[in-house]
Scaffold this motif. Structure first.
Motif, PDB file in Angstrom:
ATOM      1  N   MET A  60       0.844  -1.170   0.000  1.00 38.58           N
ATOM      2  CA  MET A  60       0.000   0.000   0.000  1.00 38.58           C
ATOM      3  C   MET A  60       0.890   1.234   0.000  1.00 38.58           C
ATOM      4  O   MET A  60       1.836   1.293   0.756  1.00 38.58           O
ATOM      5  CB  MET A  60      -0.898  -0.001   1.221  1.00 38.58           C
ATOM      6  CG  MET A  60      -2.044  -0.970   1.100  1.00 38.58           C
ATOM      7  SD  MET A  60      -3.019  -1.048   2.580  1.00 38.58           S
ATOM      8  CE  MET A  60      -2.243  -2.449   3.376  1.00 38.58           C
ATOM      9  N   THR A  61       0.544   2.174  -0.813  1.00 36.76           N
ATOM     10  CA  THR A  61       1.366   3.362  -0.913  1.00 36.76           C
ATOM     11  C   THR A  61       0.986   4.420   0.113  1.00 36.76           C
ATOM     12  O   THR A  61       1.794   5.260   0.435  1.00 36.76           O
ATOM     13  CB  THR A  61       1.239   3.970  -2.324  1.00 36.76           C
ATOM     14  OG1 THR A  61      -0.118   4.270  -2.565  1.00 36.76           O
ATOM     15  CG2 THR A  61       1.749   3.003  -3.367  1.00 36.76           C
ATOM     16  N   MET A  62      -0.196   4.372   0.623  1.00 42.17           N
ATOM     17  CA  MET A  62      -0.675   5.394   1.537  1.00 42.17           C
ATOM     18  C   MET A  62      -0.973   4.769   2.891  1.00 42.17           C
ATOM     19  O   MET A  62      -1.591   3.723   2.981  1.00 42.17           O
ATOM     20  CB  MET A  62      -1.948   5.998   0.929  1.00 42.17           C
ATOM     21  CG  MET A  62      -2.495   7.155   1.675  1.00 42.17           C
ATOM     22  SD  MET A  62      -4.000   7.877   0.955  1.00 42.17           S
ATOM     23  CE  MET A  62      -4.360   6.928  -0.487  1.00 42.17           C
ATOM     24  N   SER A  63      -0.539   5.430   3.949  1.00 36.63           N
ATOM     25  CA  SER A  63      -0.812   4.960   5.301  1.00 36.63           C
ATOM     26  C   SER A  63      -2.316   4.960   5.558  1.00 36.63           C
ATOM     27  O   SER A  63      -3.035   5.859   5.140  1.00 36.63           O
ATOM     28  CB  SER A  63      -0.110   5.870   6.303  1.00 36.63           C
ATOM     29  OG  SER A  63      -0.479   5.531   7.603  1.00 36.63           O
TER      30      SER A  63
ATOM     31  N   ASP B  88      -3.432   4.204   8.825  1.00 36.33           N
ATOM     32  CA  ASP B  88      -3.609   4.239  10.267  1.00 36.33           C
ATOM     33  C   ASP B  88      -4.584   5.315  10.729  1.00 36.33           C
ATOM     34  O   ASP B  88      -5.450   5.059  11.569  1.00 36.33           O
ATOM     35  CB  ASP B  88      -2.267   4.369  10.986  1.00 36.33           C
ATOM     36  CG  ASP B  88      -1.534   5.642  10.642  1.00 36.33           C
ATOM     37  OD1 ASP B  88      -1.553   6.051   9.472  1.00 36.33           O
ATOM     38  OD2 ASP B  88      -0.941   6.238  11.557  1.00 36.33           O
ATOM     39  N   LYS B  89      -4.503   6.516  10.187  1.00 36.49           N
ATOM     40  CA  LYS B  89      -5.389   7.598  10.621  1.00 36.49           C
ATOM     41  C   LYS B  89      -6.828   7.323  10.213  1.00 36.49           C
ATOM     42  O   LYS B  89      -7.764   7.646  10.947  1.00 36.49           O
ATOM     43  CB  LYS B  89      -4.904   8.933  10.072  1.00 36.49           C
ATOM     44  CG  LYS B  89      -3.616   9.395  10.724  1.00 36.49           C
ATOM     45  CD  LYS B  89      -3.173  10.726  10.189  1.00 36.49           C
ATOM     46  CE  LYS B  89      -1.853  11.131  10.846  1.00 36.49           C
ATOM     47  NZ  LYS B  89      -1.359  12.395  10.315  1.00 36.49           N
TER      48      LYS B  89
ATOM     49  N   GLY C 131       1.384   1.360   7.892  1.00 40.83           N
ATOM     50  CA  GLY C 131       2.188   2.351   7.189  1.00 40.83           C
ATOM     51  C   GLY C 131       2.692   3.488   8.052  1.00 40.83           C
ATOM     52  O   GLY C 131       3.444   4.326   7.583  1.00 40.83           O
ATOM     53  N   SER C 132       2.306   3.528   9.301  1.00 46.25           N
ATOM     54  CA  SER C 132       2.688   4.661  10.143  1.00 46.25           C
ATOM     55  C   SER C 132       3.852   4.349  11.080  1.00 46.25           C
ATOM     56  O   SER C 132       4.412   5.258  11.677  1.00 46.25           O
ATOM     57  CB  SER C 132       1.501   5.093  11.000  1.00 46.25           C
ATOM     58  OG  SER C 132       1.209   4.081  11.963  1.00 46.25           O
TER      59      SER C 132
END
Length: 190
Positions: free
Chosen positions: A1-4, A6-7, A113-114
């Motif tokens: 995945m290119t984008m985190s 978590d948020k 990703g974070s």
């Protein structure tokens, strides 16, 4: 995945804590990423149940949209509400298969990703495969084949789910369209 992610998951966890939704589970291509090779996806499918049913039993996103708008998430992209960079599609559990899949989802704690762990829930491989068989699109059939090739779905569990939820015709359609071997062998005794 290119984008985190978590948020985005933190916002979804807050929705549960604030009782806007009863529970949620990651579904679709993002859930499949935990089991098979990555595929292209531009959104996050979230299967949900509500804490309190809507009047007359109508399933709506009535509480979700104002809750998220109040927190600054009011932009729609494609078919999803943009939350921390991810278009999120909220999919209410619509039948017995969805409800079972949601109830039997696996809780996981992962780094999305974070660099810090986030706890969430994800559909089990056999339920993802059954839902893909039910949906029956080309990309869903490809996902089912990928599950078999990666040996991540229990054939016994999937056979049971297909039988209990009346997906035998959909399974036959999958076999006819893909030419895949009949690994479920639904004609054998249960």
């Amino acid at each position: 995945m290119t984008m985190s992610m978590d948020k985005t998951l933190e916002v979804l966890n807050s929705m549960v804590d604030d009782r806007v939704i009863e529970t949620y589970v990651i579904a679709g291509a993002v859930a499949a990423l935990l089991y098979i090779e990555p595929t292209v996806t531009e959104d996050l499918d979230i299967m949900i149940t509500f804490s309190s049913p809507s009047p007359g039993g109508l399933v709506t996103l009535g509480e979700i949209v104002p809750y998220l708008k109040e927190r600054g998430y009011d932009r729609w992209e494609k078919e999803g509400l943009l939350i921390e960079g991810w278009p999120v599609q909220f999919l209410p559990a619509s039948d017995a298969l969805d409800v079972e899949a949601l109830q039997e989802a696996e809780e996981i704690t992962e780094d999305f990703g974070s660099g810090r762990p986030i706890t969430t829930r994800v559909l089990a491989a056999h339920h993802l495969a059954a839902i893909a068989i039910r949906t029956g699109r080309y990309k869903d059939h490809a996902r089912v084949i990928a599950f078999f090739e990666a040996d991540v779905v229990s054939v016994d569990h999937l056979r049971d789910v297909v039988r209990r939820h009346g997906l035998e015709v959909k399974w036959q359609e999958f076999l006819e369209k893909t030419g895949h071997a009949d690994v479920l062998d639904l004609n054998s005794n249960p």
